[in-house]
Motif scaffolding. Structure first.
Motif, PDB file in Angstrom:
ATOM      1  N   ASP A  20      -6.421  10.871   1.772  1.00 50.36           N
ATOM      2  CA  ASP A  20      -6.039   9.598   2.615  1.00 50.36           C
ATOM      3  C   ASP A  20      -7.436   9.197   3.271  1.00 50.36           C
TER       4      ASP A  20
ATOM      5  N   SER B 140       6.742  -0.480   0.161  1.00 53.69           N
ATOM      6  CA  SER B 140       5.704  -0.295  -0.908  1.00 53.69           C
ATOM      7  C   SER B 140       5.926  -0.982  -2.165  1.00 53.69           C
TER       8      SER B 140
ATOM      9  N   ASN C 271       0.685  -1.255  -0.044  1.00 54.80           N
ATOM     10  CA  ASN C 271       0.061   0.022   0.056  1.00 54.80           C
ATOM     11  C   ASN C 271       0.811   1.155  -0.197  1.00 54.80           C
ATOM     12  N   LYS C 272       0.121   2.251   0.047  1.00 54.51           N
ATOM     13  CA  LYS C 272       0.989   3.565   0.008  1.00 54.51           C
ATOM     14  C   LYS C 272       1.812   3.907   1.253  1.00 54.51           C
TER      15      LYS C 272
ATOM     16  N   ALA D 204       8.621   1.783  -3.899  1.00 56.54           N
ATOM     17  CA  ALA D 204       7.987   3.322  -4.149  1.00 56.54           C
ATOM     18  C   ALA D 204       8.903   4.036  -4.444  1.00 56.54           C
TER      19      ALA D 204
ATOM     20  N   TRP E  68       2.152   6.332  -6.142  1.00 52.14           N
ATOM     21  CA  TRP E  68       3.453   5.830  -5.461  1.00 52.14           C
ATOM     22  C   TRP E  68       3.897   4.535  -6.330  1.00 52.14           C
ATOM     23  N   THR E  69       2.872   3.686  -6.958  1.00 50.93           N
ATOM     24  CA  THR E  69       2.959   2.616  -7.532  1.00 50.93           C
ATOM     25  C   THR E  69       3.929   2.775  -8.732  1.00 50.93           C
TER      26      THR E  69
ATOM     27  N   ASN F 204       4.257  11.407  -2.793  1.00 48.45           N
ATOM     28  CA  ASN F 204       3.717  10.217  -3.616  1.00 48.45           C
ATOM     29  C   ASN F 204       2.409  10.223  -3.867  1.00 48.45           C
TER      30      ASN F 204
ATOM     31  N   SER G 265       0.983  -0.423   4.938  1.00 47.97           N
ATOM     32  CA  SER G 265       1.569  -1.244   3.927  1.00 47.97           C
ATOM     33  C   SER G 265       2.054  -2.473   4.511  1.00 47.97           C
TER      34      SER G 265
END
Length: 448
Positions: A123, A163, A106-107, A179, A212-213, A209, A135
């Protein structure tokens, strides 16, 4: 320079951020079309922009699957759980021996002082949608030992990550796109755990981010790695300084370690795949938000080396985004249009070509696209896996729903699809980060 006010997801907190800004909002008449079918195909309908004072927020709250429940497969297909009880599974990589790697991620948590009320509000919205969990920062290995389509074994394969998202195996080296960096570890076929510490290959843009992916794909000869990096904003409202190296697909030469921008102006590219007939690199891209329910279509496209796809100054070719100031008409003129729109605000993430699969004939000559689902559209869009038929290396027909039912009758999210890949048997695997499962899609009995 910033010349206007930023009005983004912070509006949820009924807060308007004043002061200097990179984006100015230009008001247009209300968009007429709210048809969920708008924004698909090689020449999508593009209405006038409609940037309202407060953005449309229409995200699906989380319900999660009840015991025994599952998505709905299209005619000729069937779906079953390959694995469940995972922790926010995002991305998949099928190893040559049939094992399946799952990035549970996750982020990343950030203490960046520039993260303000807009990111806080964003968020909170993501938490409502099941994306607010910490994450797990690990890769899990799933093994279907008896070949029945269910993973009987699972092992924590790799820890010490930040991440993680994309994965690529080249020879005896497994690359993982964190990330903040591309890392690698040694891999021996059949092992169920890697204890070696990840070694950094190259830093990747990180920080706030907004996206972020990071994904990674090896070229067929293994000499190059292609790496996706999304933008750090919607349309540059954080300033262009924080966009350095972002909104692009990068090419890394494994032998020399040199990086170069392969294609730019891609707001948030995610999935990567080589089209089998032509060998062309394809990607799927999340386009910009907050200018109406019918703008801007997410898209799949072949990636032309050295091409510029418009972000942030333009979308779908030469359509200028008037929010971005100062204007850059030369950049708008330079932008090329993508190949095929897959719907507005669908948050399309994973892609997998079906050629060579064991799926029925109607499903084995195209591209599967996992659509995580919209937050900035009314009515909702995405929340499904679609199939785009291909012919001679190009899309050749309308998108078809392959896997639906991720939204329940109350439009709550039982699951949300992210990564897709073919397993060793030729079935389609789908990572479901809200449903905490990996689904396996195969042909129904008697279909061809």
């Amino acid at each position: 320079m910033r010349t206007g006010s930023k009005i983004g997801l912070a509006a949820l907190a009924v807060v308007l951020l004043g002061g200097a800004g990179f984006v100015r909002f230009v008001m247009y008449p209300e968009s007429a079309s709210l048809d969920a079918a708008e924004g698909t195909g090689p020449s999508p309908t593009l209405p006038k922009p409609n940037p309202t004072l407060m953005p449309t927020v229409n995200i699906a709250r989380v319900a999660r699957w009840e015991k025994g429940a599952k998505p709905v497969a299209a005619s000729g297909l069937r779906v079953a759980a390959f694995a469940d009880g995972l922790e926010h599974p995002r991305w998949l990589h099928a190893l040559p021996n049939g094992d399946v790697l799952v990035a549970e991620s996750n982020k990343p948590k950030t203490d960046d002082p520039s993260t303000g009320i807009a990111d806080w509000a964003a968020d909170k919205v993501k938490a409502m949608a099941g994306a607010g969990v910490p994450s797990p920062d690990r890769i899990t290995l799933l093994r279907d030992k008896d070949g029945d389509g269910v993973a009987e074994e699972r092992h924590v394969f790799l820890r010490g990550l930040t991440s993680p998202f994309g994965m690529a195996l080249v020879g005896g080296e497994l690359y993982v796109a964190n990330a903040d960096a591309l890392v690698k570890v040694p891999y021996v076929e059949g092992q169920t755990e890697i204890t070696a510490a990840p070694v950094k290959v190259v830093d990747l843009p990180s920080g706030i981010n907004h996206h972020w992916t990071k994904n990674v794909l090896a070229s067929p000869d293994g000499q190059k790695l292609f790496i996706t990096v999304g933008s750090n904003s919607n349309v540059g409202e954080n300033g262009l300084d924080v966009e350095k190296g972002r909104a692009a697909i990068w090419e890394l030469d494994r032998a020399s370690g040199k990086m170069r921008a392969y294609a730019t102006g891609l707001r948030n590219p995610n999935g990567l795949a080589f089209e089998p007939a032509t060998g062309a690199l394809w990607t799927v891209v999340n386009e910009r938000d907050e200018i109406g329910s019918d703008l801007v279509p997410d898209y799949i496209t072949s990636v032309k080396e050295g091409a510029f796809y418009g972000w942030p100054w333009a979308y779908w070719g030469n359509h200028a985004d008037e929010r971005v100031q100062p204007p850059r008409p030369e950049m708008v003129a330079k932008a090329i249009a993508p190949d095929y729109a897959v719907g507005t605000h669908t948050a399309s993430l994973g892609i997998a070509f079906s050629m060579g699969s064991t799926l029925p004939d109607a499903w084995k000559s195209g591209l599967f696209v996992a659509q995580h689902g919209s937050w900035n559209r009314r009515p909702k869009s995405g929340y499904k896996v679609i199939y785009v038929p291909f012919k001679d290396g190009k899309p050749a027909g309308k998108p078809v729903d392959a896997l639906t039912g991720f939204l329940d009758a109350d439009e709550k999210a039982q699951g949300r699809p992210v990564g897709v890949t073919l397993d060793k048997t030729g079935a389609l695997l789908v990572a479901d980060d809200v449903g905490n499962a990996v689904w396996r899609v195969s042909g129904s009995a008697g279909t061809q």
